[in-house]
Structure formats: C-alpha cells, structure tokens
Design a protein around this motif. Sequence first.
Motif, PDB file in Angstrom:
ATOM      1  N   LYS A 118       0.957  -1.052  -0.011  1.00  0.00           N
ATOM      2  CA  LYS A 118      -0.041  -0.231   0.039  1.00  0.00           C
ATOM      3  C   LYS A 118       0.771   1.163   0.101  1.00  0.00           C
ATOM      4  CE  LYS A 118      -2.163  -1.217   3.822  1.00  0.00           C
ATOM      5  NZ  LYS A 118      -1.803  -2.545   3.827  1.00  0.00           N
ATOM      6  N   MET A 119       0.415   2.431  -0.812  1.00  0.00           N
ATOM      7  CA  MET A 119       1.004   3.687  -0.511  1.00  0.00           C
ATOM      8  C   MET A 119       0.533   4.194   0.814  1.00  0.00           C
ATOM      9  SD  MET A 119       2.602   6.276  -1.436  1.00  0.00           S
ATOM     10  CE  MET A 119       3.040   6.245  -3.220  1.00  0.00           C
ATOM     11  N   SER A 179      -3.085   5.298   1.838  1.00  0.00           N
ATOM     12  CA  SER A 179      -3.982   4.747   0.663  1.00  0.00           C
ATOM     13  C   SER A 179      -5.533   4.824   0.724  1.00  0.00           C
ATOM     14  CB  SER A 179      -3.451   3.275   0.368  1.00  0.00           C
ATOM     15  OG  SER A 179      -3.659   2.632   1.395  1.00  0.00           O
ATOM     16  N   ASN A 219      -6.809   4.579  -3.441  1.00  0.00           N
ATOM     17  CA  ASN A 219      -5.907   3.540  -4.363  1.00  0.00           C
ATOM     18  C   ASN A 219      -4.808   2.951  -3.523  1.00  0.00           C
ATOM     19  OD1 ASN A 219      -7.180   5.397  -6.062  1.00  0.00           O
ATOM     20  ND2 ASN A 219      -6.207   4.546  -7.717  1.00  0.00           N
ATOM     21  N   ALA A 220      -4.715   1.693  -3.172  1.00  0.00           N
ATOM     22  CA  ALA A 220      -3.907   1.029  -2.557  1.00  0.00           C
ATOM     23  C   ALA A 220      -2.573   0.991  -2.967  1.00  0.00           C
ATOM     24  CB  ALA A 220      -4.264  -0.302  -2.025  1.00  0.00           C
ATOM     25  N   ASP A 221      -2.376   0.727  -4.373  1.00  0.00           N
ATOM     26  CA  ASP A 221      -1.351   1.086  -5.106  1.00  0.00           C
ATOM     27  C   ASP A 221      -1.514   1.417  -6.359  1.00  0.00           C
ATOM     28  OD1 ASP A 221      -2.235  -0.942  -6.486  1.00  0.00           O
ATOM     29  OD2 ASP A 221      -0.751  -2.661  -5.797  1.00  0.00           O
ATOM     30  N   SER A 246      -9.195   9.278  -7.723  1.00  0.00           N
ATOM     31  CA  SER A 246      -9.357   8.394  -6.774  1.00  0.00           C
ATOM     32  C   SER A 246     -10.451   7.357  -7.176  1.00  0.00           C
ATOM     33  CB  SER A 246      -9.805   9.162  -5.575  1.00  0.00           C
ATOM     34  OG  SER A 246     -10.230   8.344  -4.646  1.00  0.00           O
TER      35      SER A 246
END
Length: 265
Positions: free
Chosen positions: A221-222, A225, A229-231, A251
């Motif tokens: 994950k960023m 997140s 967006n998780a990544d 998003s």
Amino acid sequence: MKIYKIISLLFVALLLTVSACDTIVEEEFLKNTTDVAGVELIATQSTPGGNKITLDLVTPGINGYWDYNLGKALTDKVTFIYPIPGTATFTFTGTLGAEFFSKTIDVQIDQLDNALDQDWYDLVSEDTAAGKTWVFDGGPNPDGRMWWFMSAPGSTDNAWSLWWNAGGDCCPPGDAAGKMHFDLDGAANFTHYGDASSSASELGSFVLDVANQTLTVSGAKMLGSDAGNADGVYSIVELTEDKMVLYLSNSETYGTGWTFVFVPE
C-alpha cells in the motif's frame, strides 16, 4: 418447346450474372520470419559491469518494444543508466510475423559508475542501497495543515486546489503515523509501515519514471492509501531532498484528485 428454350436461356443468363457478381478473394496468410530461438538480443555496457546499458534487437524483420524495468522503449535499440546493482532482467516483446513472443536477457551490474538522475538520489538518498524513509508532513492527528487532502481531479495543475482538508481537519488516514521506505538494495524496494513500528511492514516494489514524472508502487500500500488507491501510479508534483508531493489524479473511491505531502523521517 419455345417456352422451354426461353426458360433455359434465362437460367443460363441468371447463372452468368451471379458468377459475375462473385468477388475473387486472394487469401494471404502471415508467416513467421523466424522462431523465438532465432531472435538475437544483445546487451552492452559502456564499462565492464557498469550501469550504462544499451539493449539491441539485431534480428531483422522483428517489431516490438523493450521493457527495461524503468520504462518501455518502442524501438529496437535503447540506451539508459540503470540504478540498481545486481543481475537485471530486461524483456523484448514483439511479433515474429504470425505470432507474438517475449524474450529476456540478463545483465550483471557491478558498479554505478554513471551518475543517476537527481530524482533517484532525492527519493532514495545518495546511499541507494540503504535507502530513505518518508513520513507525512503533518499529523498524525488533525493539525490544520495540508498534508493529505482531497483536490480537483485530472491534472497535476490541480494538486493544490483544496477541496477537503481531510488529514488536517478531521479525518487522517489510518496509517497517518506510519512511514514508507524506498531503496535500491538488489531491486527497487518499497516498504509500507502502518505505524512507527517496523513489525507492521509490507514489502512491495516501485518504479520511478523520471521522464514522465510518475512514481508507481505495487505489491504494498501507498502511505495514505485510504485516499482510494492502495497502489498504482502517482504523479510527482515536487521531489527534492527535503520534500515529496504526490498527486492521485482520479481516486477510485471518491472520483476526485488527492494530494500527499511527505518529508524525510
């Protein structure tokens, strides 16, 4: 008898008319010019074990592109400076004529004897193997500052157009007290920490596209997140030794933009 002859003549005329209307089609079939084993890939380094690399497809009649991990080159030959020591695998994808194929070539990089673009050093530090850790420039509790906020979608020009100061006003992300680490120790490694503890980590990878000013994270994950967006791919608004501003153009959760402001730990 006359009627029979007339009918016969009409029938023959009809056959001739139909035959004249039939289109003559010449079928052409694609053929392979070689097989995968016959595709020759060559990698050369400006110095033995150095990180300036040229990849070349030398087999004629083949079309395709190079994936050199830092990006894609729609050409048979590409030269670049690679930032990661160790064995790197590069891929050429193309067509033999009648079918597609992919073929790889390995290159051993023993020394970073050509300087990287400054963005790499800003992101991971001069000690690329040790790397660098980034945290939010604010929080982890609401503090009125702009460090994780909703912005207008679509373009980095909108990155500072504040729509909702989620982190600063009321609703920080669940990992607001976390951190993320980037390094080039054998690979482009990205590690997400949900909090300050090193035990709550998740290892992934990243791609820094200097030319297009994007940062892509995958497998972890960023930080922040919860924006939706998780990544994925984040546009770089600003990247210096002391500050990194990333922008999510759309998003998946909110259908808006989202802006992240980070500083070194």
